[in-house]
Design an enzyme around this catalytic site. Structure first.
Site, mmCIF file in Angstrom:
data_model
loop_
_atom_site.group_PDB
_atom_site.id
_atom_site.type_symbol
_atom_site.label_atom_id
_atom_site.label_comp_id
_atom_site.label_asym_id
_atom_site.label_seq_id
_atom_site.Cartn_x
_atom_site.Cartn_y
_atom_site.Cartn_z
ATOM 1 N N PRO A 97 0.833 -1.204 0.000
ATOM 2 C CA PRO A 97 0.000 0.000 0.000
ATOM 3 C C PRO A 97 0.872 1.261 0.000
ATOM 4 O O PRO A 97 1.925 1.268 0.653
ATOM 5 C CB PRO A 97 -0.793 -0.086 1.306
ATOM 6 C CG PRO A 97 -0.455 -1.364 1.944
ATOM 7 C CD PRO A 97 0.667 -2.019 1.207
ATOM 8 N N GLY A 101 3.633 4.052 5.305
ATOM 9 C CA GLY A 101 4.741 3.705 6.192
ATOM 10 C C GLY A 101 5.352 2.349 5.919
ATOM 11 O O GLY A 101 6.090 1.827 6.742
ATOM 12 N N LEU A 102 5.066 1.769 4.756
ATOM 13 C CA LEU A 102 5.630 0.449 4.454
ATOM 14 C C LEU A 102 6.755 0.529 3.420
ATOM 15 O O LEU A 102 7.234 -0.489 2.952
ATOM 16 C CB LEU A 102 4.525 -0.507 3.991
ATOM 17 C CG LEU A 102 3.542 -0.900 5.101
ATOM 18 C CD1 LEU A 102 2.349 -1.660 4.540
ATOM 19 C CD2 LEU A 102 4.227 -1.743 6.172
ATOM 20 N N GLY A 103 7.133 1.739 3.084
ATOM 21 C CA GLY A 103 8.303 1.908 2.214
ATOM 22 C C GLY A 103 8.034 1.608 0.747
ATOM 23 O O GLY A 103 8.938 1.208 0.012
ATOM 24 N N SER A 104 6.801 1.831 0.310
ATOM 25 C CA SER A 104 6.471 1.465 -1.071
ATOM 26 C C SER A 104 7.345 2.206 -2.096
ATOM 27 O O SER A 104 7.801 1.604 -3.072
ATOM 28 C CB SER A 104 4.970 1.673 -1.316
ATOM 29 O OG SER A 104 4.728 2.696 -2.205
ATOM 30 N N ALA A 106 10.459 3.397 -1.849
ATOM 31 C CA ALA A 106 11.829 2.867 -1.887
ATOM 32 C C ALA A 106 11.842 1.484 -2.532
ATOM 33 O O ALA A 106 12.764 1.124 -3.266
ATOM 34 C CB ALA A 106 12.403 2.804 -0.478
ATOM 35 N N ASP A 148 14.680 3.370 5.462
ATOM 36 C CA ASP A 148 13.788 2.631 4.550
ATOM 37 C C ASP A 148 14.585 1.935 3.455
ATOM 38 O O ASP A 148 14.450 0.722 3.238
ATOM 39 C CB ASP A 148 12.786 3.583 3.873
ATOM 40 C CG ASP A 148 11.648 3.968 4.794
ATOM 41 O OD1 ASP A 148 11.817 3.848 6.018
ATOM 42 O OD2 ASP A 148 10.591 4.386 4.291
HETATM 43 O O1 PMV Z 1 6.781 6.633 6.979
HETATM 44 P P1 PMV Z 1 7.908 5.706 6.706
HETATM 45 O O2 PMV Z 1 7.757 4.355 7.277
HETATM 46 O O3 PMV Z 1 8.416 5.708 5.325
HETATM 47 O O4 PMV Z 1 9.149 6.072 7.599
HETATM 48 C C1 PMV Z 1 9.520 7.285 7.989
HETATM 49 C C2 PMV Z 1 10.455 7.140 9.117
HETATM 50 C C3 PMV Z 1 10.828 8.468 9.698
HETATM 51 O O5 PMV Z 1 11.702 8.180 10.780
HETATM 52 C C4 PMV Z 1 9.616 9.199 10.224
HETATM 53 C C5 PMV Z 1 11.537 9.325 8.673
HETATM 54 C C6 PMV Z 1 12.898 8.812 8.259
HETATM 55 O O6 PMV Z 1 13.398 9.306 7.235
HETATM 56 O O7 PMV Z 1 13.496 7.973 8.948
#
Ligand code: PMV
Length: 309
Positions: A97, A101-104, A106, A148
């Site tokens: 998704p 926050g799952l790094g899609s 990257a 990520d």
């Molecule tokens: O939202 P995500 O899981 O892509 O991760 C961001 C993680 C942070 O610490 C908020 C930002 C970062 O660059 O590490």
């Protein structure tokens, strides 16, 4: 046709504080992946990228300045390998998704770069791929910590400190996690900017919160190394409390965290940028189903299981 891929990732400790030099722990989610298929084409076709979402081909020209993250990634790989665009179409699709926050982002970048290097029959060193994906992360996130791309490219659980060599996390026993999606997408950049604004307004208070996260991440590394699930769960709860103080949780995230704990999770917290996206709960295998049910009842849009071992 050859297919290349890269996994999703989830941060289990230390998000946000990692941007300020504190350690963080993240693990790959190998069941969720971005895929890049290389379809060979006749001479003169050039390099084209097709995404599942648009179903349209975008041509990659080495010189063109285009505002397209995928084209930019392909250009970076070609320049890095000092190669001309091959005659292929790279088809991208992903089960990760987006904006949760799952790094899609990257993961798609990594899969695309692997496919392009594969189409050229040129090796792309993992360290170089990591650096290339990091450049793209800057485009998406502004000031990314690099966590990520590192987890995704190496597909290993890591204890990560910005600017330091990658440290593989030692895992003393299997840890079963449940990830739940609030269904509310959320961009990382504004959440990181919000923490920066808090920091600028009151550096001493925010620094002490970030330092506390750093201390608990170090404890979590030890607890995971010893296979201590109860301690790891408690530390997740503490980490969530501090992320709330940093204003990056949300009502949805707090509700899911509460539901997981109420159903017997050993600990639960939001994960990633926050203000939407995903939370993660640590469970005993015996409580997994109950936690799933509680999370669904509390409104989780999707659930995934991931085992760290
Ligand atoms: O939202 P995500 O899981 O892509 O991760 C961001 C993680 C942070 O610490 C908020 C930002 C970062 O660059 O590490």
């Amino acid at each position: 046709m050859t297919t290349y891929s890269a996994p999703a990732k989830i941060i289990i400790f230390g998000e946000h504080a990692v941007v300020y030099g504190q350690p963080a722990i993240a693990i790959p989610v190998s069941d969720l992946r971005a895929y890049a298929e290389v379809v060979t084409a006749p001479a003169g076709h050039g390099l084209r990228i097709r995404t599942e979402a648009t179903r349209q081909d975008v041509s990659v020209d080495l010189r063109a300045q285009v505002d397209d993250a995928l084209v930019e990634m392909a250009q970076r790989v070609l320049r890095h390998l000092d190669a001309a665009p091959p005659d292929v179409t790279i088809r991208l699709h992903s089960t990760i998704p987006i904006a949760s926050g799952l790094g899609s982002g990257a993961s798609v970048s990594a899969a695309l770069a692997r496919a392009l290097a594969g189409a050229l029959n040129r090796p792309l060193l993992t360290d170089d791929l990591n650096a290339l994906v990091f450049e793209m992360e800057k485009r998406h996130h502004g000031t990314p910590s690099g966590i990520d791309n590192t987890v995704i490219v190496y597909e290993q659980p890591v204890y990560f400190v910005r600017g330091r060599p990658i440290e593989r996390l030692r895992v003393g026993a299997p840890f079963h996690f449940v990830i739940a999606d609030t269904g509310a997408s959320s961009l990382t950049k504004p959440a990181v900017a919000a923490v920066r604004a808090l920091y600028d307004a009151d550096p001493r208070r925010i620094q002490s919160l970030l330092d506390r996260i750093g201390v608990l991440v170090a404890s979590a590394r030890a607890a995971i190394g010893q296979g201590d699930r109860h301690m790891t769960g408690r530390l997740m709860d503490e980490n969530h409390a501090i992320l709330r103080d940093l204003t990056v949780s949300s009502l949805d995230l707090d509700r899911l965290v509460g539901a997981a704990r109420g159903a017997g999770a050993l600990g639960a917290k939001m994960s990633g940028g926050g203000r939407g996206g995903n939370m993660i709960a640590l469970v005993e295998p015996s409580s997994r189903e109950g936690v799933h049910r509680a999370l669904s009842d509390a409104g989780a849009a999707r659930l995934w299981d991931v085992v760290l071992n």
